[in-house]
Motif scaffolding. Structure first.
Motif, PDB file in Angstrom:
ATOM      1  N   GLY A 188      50.027  40.661  96.387  1.00 29.50           N
ATOM      2  CA  GLY A 188      49.136  41.557  95.651  1.00 29.50           C
ATOM      3  C   GLY A 188      47.793  40.901  95.418  1.00 29.50           C
ATOM      4  O   GLY A 188      47.598  39.708  95.666  1.00 29.50           O
ATOM      5  N   SER A 189      46.860  41.668  94.917  1.00 30.73           N
ATOM      6  CA  SER A 189      45.521  41.146  94.662  1.00 30.73           C
ATOM      7  C   SER A 189      45.071  41.562  93.270  1.00 30.73           C
ATOM      8  O   SER A 189      45.541  42.559  92.718  1.00 30.73           O
ATOM      9  CB  SER A 189      44.529  41.669  95.711  1.00 30.73           C
ATOM     10  N   GLY A 190      44.139  40.785  92.712  1.00 31.25           N
ATOM     11  CA  GLY A 190      43.570  41.115  91.411  1.00 31.25           C
ATOM     12  C   GLY A 190      44.640  41.239  90.339  1.00 31.25           C
ATOM     13  O   GLY A 190      45.578  40.431  90.251  1.00 31.25           O
ATOM     14  N   GLN A 191      44.515  42.284  89.529  1.00 35.77           N
ATOM     15  CA  GLN A 191      45.454  42.490  88.430  1.00 35.77           C
ATOM     16  C   GLN A 191      46.837  42.926  88.899  1.00 35.77           C
ATOM     17  O   GLN A 191      47.773  42.996  88.101  1.00 35.77           O
ATOM     18  CB  GLN A 191      44.883  43.539  87.456  1.00 35.77           C
TER      19      GLN A 191
ATOM     20  N   VAL B  39      51.355  37.772  87.577  1.00 33.87           N
ATOM     21  CA  VAL B  39      50.831  36.412  87.475  1.00 33.87           C
ATOM     22  C   VAL B  39      49.320  36.447  87.655  1.00 33.87           C
ATOM     23  O   VAL B  39      48.771  37.413  88.195  1.00 33.87           O
ATOM     24  CB  VAL B  39      51.468  35.480  88.533  1.00 33.87           C
ATOM     25  N   PRO B  40      48.604  35.417  87.212  1.00 34.46           N
ATOM     26  CA  PRO B  40      47.155  35.366  87.442  1.00 34.46           C
ATOM     27  C   PRO B  40      46.852  35.394  88.937  1.00 34.46           C
ATOM     28  O   PRO B  40      47.535  34.733  89.728  1.00 34.46           O
ATOM     29  CB  PRO B  40      46.744  34.028  86.814  1.00 34.46           C
ATOM     30  N   PRO B  41      45.851  36.137  89.365  1.00 41.92           N
ATOM     31  CA  PRO B  41      45.609  36.321  90.799  1.00 41.92           C
ATOM     32  C   PRO B  41      45.252  35.042  91.541  1.00 41.92           C
ATOM     33  O   PRO B  41      45.505  34.934  92.735  1.00 41.92           O
ATOM     34  CB  PRO B  41      44.443  37.322  90.831  1.00 41.92           C
ATOM     35  N   GLU B  42      44.679  34.045  90.849  1.00 45.74           N
ATOM     36  CA  GLU B  42      44.220  32.851  91.542  1.00 45.74           C
ATOM     37  C   GLU B  42      45.255  31.732  91.580  1.00 45.74           C
ATOM     38  O   GLU B  42      45.051  30.706  92.236  1.00 45.74           O
ATOM     39  CB  GLU B  42      42.928  32.321  90.910  1.00 45.74           C
ATOM     40  N   ALA B  43      46.379  31.885  90.876  1.00 45.92           N
ATOM     41  CA  ALA B  43      47.351  30.794  90.731  1.00 45.92           C
ATOM     42  C   ALA B  43      48.388  30.845  91.852  1.00 45.92           C
ATOM     43  O   ALA B  43      49.376  31.571  91.762  1.00 45.92           O
ATOM     44  CB  ALA B  43      48.033  30.881  89.364  1.00 45.92           C
TER      45      ALA B  43
END
Length: 739
Positions: free
Chosen positions: A261-264, A284-288
């Motif tokens: 998935g992406s973003g939120q 989960v946070p998108p960048e982690a």
């Protein structure tokens, strides 16, 4: 728009705003005609609105439902599935007649059949009454269905599309090579291919050798995720379809973790590694995308800004920590606590000790990397752009701020506001303050840059040293008269809002006195604003190695910090950090002839230094330092005993084929294999003993396809095998054992 079908010319055009924005996965709808109205459900705005069919004028608008899809009509109501609910909107007025919350994780398209609405999620099918939105029935999916992806109801039957494939080139639970022997022995230079599995452009994840899933490999190819048993016979343990967006994988305990998935909409989905059953999923946070196992918890992070702790048994979020403007957020597990080293544009580097299950902060240390520790205070960002330094309480009428450097390495200094705080943290009164002295300001500017601007209460005005004609070098100095003797223990500095942060204070010294002719020792000194001073940071066995870079000259220096809240120790000047390996550090510097030199250092021992040599091409991801043995396997083949500081295979040895660029894997008991692609002749393989440098050569005649890295580097940075070797090519994966 409304157009005349005879000539295509528009009768009218209605322009609408795309606010509030579409719901996730919005499908929109064709225009719906009702009496003299045209009902519009747009894909790009999330709103539903009605226009007069003749004129195109807006009659009503509804933004409450964030429409995803149009399901049909029920009497005078329009039935819509929104972002969070199913709703009925009155066609004449646009008012919401009813709305009912929908489950999370909706799949496929919903259906309205007669007076019922059918909506599916990953757990089951829900029936709603189209007249009032009431839930009529709830049907759970059978466990043998697999993970449902979509559904369709037709003539009283429910058809489900799931992630459970109906077949494949190799059946689940059947051996890939049924004739292979089950007996295995440690790998040697004499290898035989046991089986191959053809999967084009596949992502292959082999669990690390110390993992509970070390005898499993996972393959994602064209949306099909498979688990392969690593054995002479080989076996597809399970397979399933997944709809992965920007997929990333991790291994934790006995689970395969898919981040998709992406973003939120980013989620972590956990599968049982041995049977493929989906165990849980969580946002989960998108960048982690990186994972650290900390005792009984999992910690996702990105090395920069975010930490996300979760329970691996159920995916439950335990806590989350985020640092603004982060450059580094690097966690380490010491068996009891999580140590986190952080740097940001907002404050000096600091070290946190965190309780793993609660996220509670145990200790918080500023990391001093420059000064001698006496009266040292680095600025901390405290709100509204102010940086605060703290010191022991003083009583004085005058303060003197000496600015020794600027964040960009330039010669000027500036300040918008300066406040002093009392023992309760409140700003002291500035109504009697006066500008006493400054060594520089800019009188030729069209803007007033005088010193009085730092206490005028206006953050848009500022003091700035001279920049027209010439730029006087540091240090710069300002002195303020507080009007009377005052008590204070903090200073707060607001940088001037100027392009490139011109003049933002870096190194400083602060003095206080009742006599402006006698200042004594500074009451505080350090780095006011530390921006991009730490370029790299990595953990070693006992702490963190930091690489600093001079903003002006570019010089790189290394420091050791030992997780104890004390000053970092300067380890080496003019060195670039490559990687940390246990108690050793690989670094790069230049000799007096300006040649690049690889060196090994010990962060806890400033006297240890072992030079590898100059002009050596290295794939930094393949460097091996383990059990006091160093190996450069990617290009020029080098082995060294670091404890004894001697080469086993020297960088000055005569060049041979093993010194060409190749792909290497570790074998247990300090052995290594290096492969070279040979096309139709097969792959050349060297079997190397890292302890004594003995080399055996052979040919893998069956391996005619180019070998490439097996797993993403963050999962298994140094692949290690014992009895079964896996090799990957662009057409699939092959297994070898000793013949």
């Amino acid at each position: 728009a409304k157009c005349d079908p005879r000539d295509g010319k528009p009768d009218w055009i209605h322009y609408y705003s795309t606010s509030p924005g579409p719901g996730s996965g919005a499908l929109g709808s064709h225009p719906i005609l009702f009496d003299d109205l045209v009902i519009c459900i747009t894909k790009d705005s999330g709103k539903t609105f009605a226009l007069q069919a003749k004129t195109g004028k807006l009659v009503w608008e509804n933004t409450l439902t964030l429409g995803i899809e149009y399901l049909g009509r029920d009497q005078d109501n329009l039935i819509i599935r929104g972002q969070f609910s199913i709703a009925a909107i009155n066609l004449k007025t646009g008012q919401t007649a009813w709305h009912t919350k929908v489950p999370d994780n909706v799949i496929g398209r919903s259906q309205k059949i007669g007076s019922l609405i059918y909506l599916a999620d990953i757990h089951g099918l829900t029936e709603f009454n189209a007249s009032n939105g009431a839930i009529v029935n709830r049907i759970k999916w059978n466990s043998d269905v697999g993970q449902p992806l979509s559904f369709r109801i037709d003539k009283g039957s429910i058809y489900i599309i799931s992630d459970n494939p109906s077949g494949g080139d190799i059946a689940v639970s059947e051996p890939i090579n049924p004739d292979a022997s089950t007996e295995t022995q440690n790998l040697s230079h004499n290898l035989k291919r046991q089986w191959s599995l053809m999967r084009s452009n596949a992502t292959i994840i082999r669990a690390p050798h110390q993992s509970l899933l070390s005898d499993h490999a996972f393959i994602l190819s064209d949306g099909l995720l498979e688990c392969i048993e690593i054995s002479p016979k080989g076996q597809v343990k399970w397979r399933r379809f997944i709809n992965a967006i920007q997929p990333a994988f991790q291994i934790i305990d006995n689970k395969l973790l898919l981040l998709t998935g992406s973003g939120q909409k980013r989620q972590a989905v956990a599968f049982d590694g041995k049977n493929g059953k989906m165990l849980w999923q969580t946002k989960v946070p998108p960048e982690a995308n990186l994972l650290l196992k900390c005792g009984s918890i999992g910690l996702l992070h990105d090395k920069r800004t975010v930490l996300f702790a979760f329970d691996p048994t159920n995916g439950k979020r335990l806590w989350q920590r985020r640092v603004a403007y982060g450059n580094h957020t690097i966690p380490q597990w010491d068996g009891k606590e999580i140590n986190v080293f952080q740097t940001s544009m907002g404050r000096a580097p600091w070290h946190l000790k965190i309780e793993p299950r609660t996220g509670q902060l145990i200790e918080d240390y500023d990391v001093n990397i420059t000064n001698d520790g006496q009266n040292h205070s680095d600025g901390k960002l405290v709100g509204k752009g102010f940086y605060e330094i703290k010191f022991n309480k003083v009583e004085a009428r005058y303060i003197r701020l000496i600015m020794k450097s600027e964040v960009n390495g330039m010669g000027w200094s500036s300040a918008a506001e300066i406040n002093l705080g009392d023992e309760n943290g409140e700003n002291i009164d500035r109504s009697k303050w006066r500008a006493h002295y400054t060594n520089s300001y800019e009188p030729k500017s069209r803007m007033n840059t005088e010193l009085k601007n730092v206490f005028d209460g206006n953050p848009s005005t500022w003091w700035h040293t001279q920049w027209i004609g010439k730029i006087p070098p540091h240090p710069h100095e300002i002195q303020l008269d507080l009007g009377n003797k005052s008590s204070f223990s903090t200073m707060r500095y607001l940088p001037a809002v100027i392009i490139n942060n011109n003049g933002m204070i870096s190194e400083y010294e602060l003095y206080a006195s009742n006599n402006p002719g006698q200042w004594g020792q500074p009451i505080a000194k350090g780095i006011m604003v530390r921006r991009l001073f730490i370029d790299k940071a990595q953990f070693f066995d006992e702490g963190v190695v930091l690489e600093t870079r001079d903003r002006k000259g570019g010089q790189r220096n290394l420091y050791s910090y030992f997780l104890n809240g004390k000053k970092a120790i300067r380890l080496a000047d003019n060195h670039e950090m490559i990687s940390c390996h246990g108690k050793y550090l690989l670094a790069l510097t230049r000799n007096k002839n300006n040649q690049e030199v690889y060196v090994v250092l010990k962060p806890e021992d400033k006297n240890y230094r072992f030079e590898i040599g100059t002009g050596i091409p290295v794939d930094r991801n393949q460097v091996i330092i383990e059990n006091d043995i160093l190996c450069f396997p990617s290009h020029k083949f080098i082995i060294a005993n670091l404890a004894e500081k001697k080469f086993i295979i020297s960088p000055t040895a005569n060049k041979s084929q093993i010194d060409q660029h190749g792909y290497s894997v570790r074998i247990n008991n300090d052995k290594l294999m290096k492969f070279f692609n040979g096309g139709d002749k097969g792959a050349t393989m060297y079997f190397v003993d890292l302890k004594n440098g003995n080399i055996n050569q052979s040919i893998l005649e069956d391996q005619t396809d180019a070998i490439s890295a097996l797993s993403p580097h963050h999962i298994d940075p140094s692949p290690k095998f014992e009895k079964i070797l896996l090799l990957r090519s662009n057409i699939g994966i092959s297994a070898y054992s000793t013949n």
